[in-house]
Design an enzyme around this catalytic site. Sequence first.
Site, PDB file in Angstrom:
ATOM      1  N   GLU A 266       0.808  -1.221   0.000  1.00 46.75           N
ATOM      2  CA  GLU A 266       0.000   0.000   0.000  1.00 46.75           C
ATOM      3  C   GLU A 266       0.839   1.269   0.000  1.00 46.75           C
ATOM      4  OE1 GLU A 266      -3.050   0.438  -0.476  1.00 46.75           O
ATOM      5  OE2 GLU A 266      -4.178  -1.330   0.168  1.00 46.75           O
TER       6      GLU A 266
ATOM      7  N   GLU B 243      -4.114 -10.445  -0.141  1.00 45.63           N
ATOM      8  CA  GLU B 243      -4.945 -10.390   1.066  1.00 45.63           C
ATOM      9  C   GLU B 243      -6.361 -10.759   0.646  1.00 45.63           C
ATOM     10  OE1 GLU B 243      -4.629  -6.634   3.227  1.00 45.63           O
ATOM     11  OE2 GLU B 243      -2.481  -6.549   2.787  1.00 45.63           O
TER      12      GLU B 243
HETATM   13  C1  IPT Z   1      -5.144  -3.692   3.837  1.00 46.53           C
HETATM   14  C2  IPT Z   1      -3.750  -3.598   4.337  1.00 46.53           C
HETATM   15  O1  IPT Z   1      -2.835  -3.965   3.332  1.00 46.53           O
HETATM   16  C3  IPT Z   1      -3.507  -4.447   5.542  1.00 46.53           C
HETATM   17  O2  IPT Z   1      -2.279  -4.090   6.095  1.00 46.53           O
HETATM   18  C4  IPT Z   1      -4.625  -4.261   6.549  1.00 46.53           C
HETATM   19  O3  IPT Z   1      -4.617  -2.954   6.996  1.00 46.53           O
HETATM   20  C5  IPT Z   1      -5.933  -4.549   5.890  1.00 46.53           C
HETATM   21  O4  IPT Z   1      -6.126  -3.667   4.819  1.00 46.53           O
HETATM   22  C6  IPT Z   1      -7.098  -4.333   6.829  1.00 46.53           C
HETATM   23  O5  IPT Z   1      -6.987  -5.042   8.008  1.00 46.53           O
HETATM   24  S1  IPT Z   1      -5.374  -2.275   2.829  1.00 46.53           S
HETATM   25  C7  IPT Z   1      -7.041  -1.950   2.570  1.00 46.53           C
HETATM   26  C8  IPT Z   1      -7.143  -0.663   1.789  1.00 46.53           C
HETATM   27  C9  IPT Z   1      -7.754  -3.010   1.850  1.00 46.53           C
END
Ligand code: IPT
Length: 951
Positions: free
Chosen positions: A408, A485
């Site tokens: 990010e 993710e």
């Molecule tokens: C995403 C992040 O990469 C991760 O570090 C964490 O913050 C997650 O969100 C939420 O728990 S970024 C988001 C804009 C999808």
Amino acid sequence: MTSARYVEDPRPDVRVLPPRAAMRSDAPRIDLCGRWRFDLAPRVEAAPAGFADPGFDDSAWAQLPVPAHWQLHGYGAPAYTNTRYPFPIDPPHVPTENPTGSYRRTVAVPEDWAGARIVLRFEGVDSCFAVWVNGHEVGTAQGSRLPSEFDVTEAVRPGADNVVAVRVHQWSAGSYLEDQDMWWLSGIFRDVALLARPAGGVDDVFVHAGYDGGTGTLRVDAPRGARVRVPELGVDVAAGDEVRIEGVQPWSAEVPRLYDLEVVTPGERVDLRVGFRTVRIADGVLTVNGSRVLLRGVNRHEFHPDRGRALTEQDMLDDVLLMKRHNVNAVRTSHYPPHPRFLELCDEYGLYVVDECDLETHGFVHVGWRGNPTDDPAWGDAFEDRMRRMVERDKNHACVIMWSLGNESWAGRNLERMYRYAHDRDPGRPVHYEHCPDGRWSDVYSRMYASHAEVELIGRREEPARGVDPVQDAARRAAPFVLCEYAHAMGNGPGGLTEYQELFEAHPRCQGGFVWEWIDHGIRTRDAQGREFFGYGGDFGEELHDGNFVADGLLFPDRTPSPGLHEFAKVVEPVRIAGIPDGRLRITNLYEVLDLGHLRFSWTVEEEGVEVGSGELAVPAVAPGRSVELDPPAAARGTAETWLTVRADLAAGTPWAPAGHRIAWGQVQLAQRPRVPVVRGTGTPALDRVGGVLTGLAGVAVDGPRLDAWRAPTDNDRIPHDSAADAWRALGLHRLRHRVVEVRDSDGDVVVHTRTAPAALDACFHTTARWTPLDGGGVLLDVSVRPEGEWPGPLPRLGLVWSLPAGLDRVTWFGRGPGEAYPDTHRASRVGRFTSSVDGLQTPYVMPQENGRRAGVRWAELTGTGTGLRIEAMPSGEGDPETFGLTVRRWTSADLDAARHPVDLEPGDRVWLTVDLAHRGVGTASCGPDVLPRHELHAAPARLRLALRPV
Ligand code: IPT
């Protein structure tokens, strides 16, 4: 302006030595972990003057362990923000109020180190520091989760006590690059050591160990003249020579075969463990040793509830063992390189690693990415330096199958430098970066939280072009797809794992992903009454924080697996055991390289949850990707609901689990639940004819049911903008009122019609409850619910709530268990008979919320003091559900909703029982897609027949 200019200077200090591989060496080393003298000042200028001088008197200072974070030892306080910088965005400047820790210790350096080059090595200091040895400044560094080494030869006096002084600043230019979603914690939090570097030593080694169809290739870049030996393979070659070795066993996450390798010069010997493996993107698919990999991954932050990111080796091993035991095969080291020991463990136990650089500038999103360092050349060296330090440190690990630039940080030319560095230096590993719609800095197409529907399009290589030029679009479309993710594991959930897995298995391009995230970062703390709980954002006095968003892992903070981890382990299991329509069993091997010969299969048959037969099941050593169909080992014999359960367990112990450890299981229903005739009794149900509820059953003080259409919002219900929970509150689902429309006698039954609705609306639910006395003192309740009017949007539940005496504190049920289950999180539960205390049914989410529901319940008995109650779902014969969802708690949904930590929940003198006619899935809307349409709950008529009996 700060007097310590390096704090706000993003450029790497040239005094830091070139980075090199982490290795075990026989060269002398002095461990500097342990207690250091410590002082914390509120600003750089307030740090004690002259503290680096050898003669400085620190005897009045306290002591702090190294490695540790000072905030977890009573200095300052932890603070949590997700993306927001906890200081004004003013790069590269940081507030004058910049907590500064001064560390001091002495180290006795042996006489015989005289003549050697002496290096002081720090594995990780958060976030910026300056070092002095015997009063001489030797350098400064940033890059919290990266090593730095300083040449201290000139400053050290062998044969004497030497003073090492380190000044650590909480904030620095580097903080702008370290905006990861986690606690802000400072200090020397990884190991420190003093190294004697021998003349003609092995300063750096780069092992290239590939594998192709039975042949290993090996080339080790090391100083000229060094010998490279792999005794087990009879290899003894010069550094730089390439050898081909027949009969090598390859390394993979499933079979993590390692060989001991030594690199020797007259001055030094280093020991490495190498795995032969080749990572390649072939035909748009990511492969290891030619096999397509399916990443059953998790995002891992380093976390311990008492130690923060200062993990012990045992903490790391605990993570690795828990991962292996829950069918995890991959880790993204979100969002920084882990402690180097963790990678050794991943090599040894077998986990694929996406090693991610210490980089995130997410907070710039709040100013429209204005001033983002990622595209500012003034920061270019800092970006490249970070990548270089990671790649150089970790390049010899077989487990690392991809490098990741960071997380990010939006887009910009500094990413190009990082990408180039990794590619040029290490062509043997693909590079990953998520925010890269045009594929310029990533060899894989990576996304986070893409919906199932989009993943399906991507799987077909039919995804939208996303506004990039056709050449780049074509390149991206040809690349393997990874969800870096997905399945945000916050609170109750994640829902929807099964449907993702189906896509990963259906489309070769979809190579799995990494659940967000491995562990809840709740910090162990106490409330004013001394009761222990896991604190989240706001619990430590922060003026800016992001609440419990820091608690979104598959493990609770103390590493107890959450229901989400059990669900994940089941959904991604590498063996699938299922019934097929012709009545046979199909066993499918989803491993990459292992056949099924290492598993022992066994079966049990249960009638209404009671075992009536068991045995071993002979399953051939099915090859990867293949399946076998077998006759079921048993048939149903009687009239009870009968289930066959087949289990696949480790036949022999492995380094990560003992023999018998469960890898996979499946169930097949052999006989349906028989219909039991209802025998009418005499007498009249003990109904309150004004309130329209049952007030007693054979002496048990029941009170209910009342219709409920609410649940204590889960994080997924509550967190998004325009959340489902906001809509429920706006409707008033949490404050329904009941009007008894009519209580009438009908053929010996009592029929109660109730209208249930929130204030200020004319929409309602009509509930018709027909009560029939049963033989033996029970009652039959036939309940129908019919919504009327406008019920926009989804409902959380349609349930019947009762209160019972608190003495009924045990629950036995026949249905899905043993754990909680919601419509989109029920794979880990099996049909069986289970018993639990009421307390044991609760799931202690760090933020209290709906939890603990058992699904598919045929019957349940609540017992304890005095007469108990049995509730059984009776088939209506009209296709209505023959099971219900069950929650039993010592508090109400309103109590759950009001609580901020589990300690807020205090048992009262009643037990609350909810019998669901219907319930909504949980989804992952706290960050990602909401409940899939098939798991949604919309207002619709529902019916359930329940027999209530004393037990
Ligand atoms: C995403 C992040 O990469 C991760 O570090 C964490 O913050 C997650 O969100 C939420 O728990 S970024 C988001 C804009 C999808």
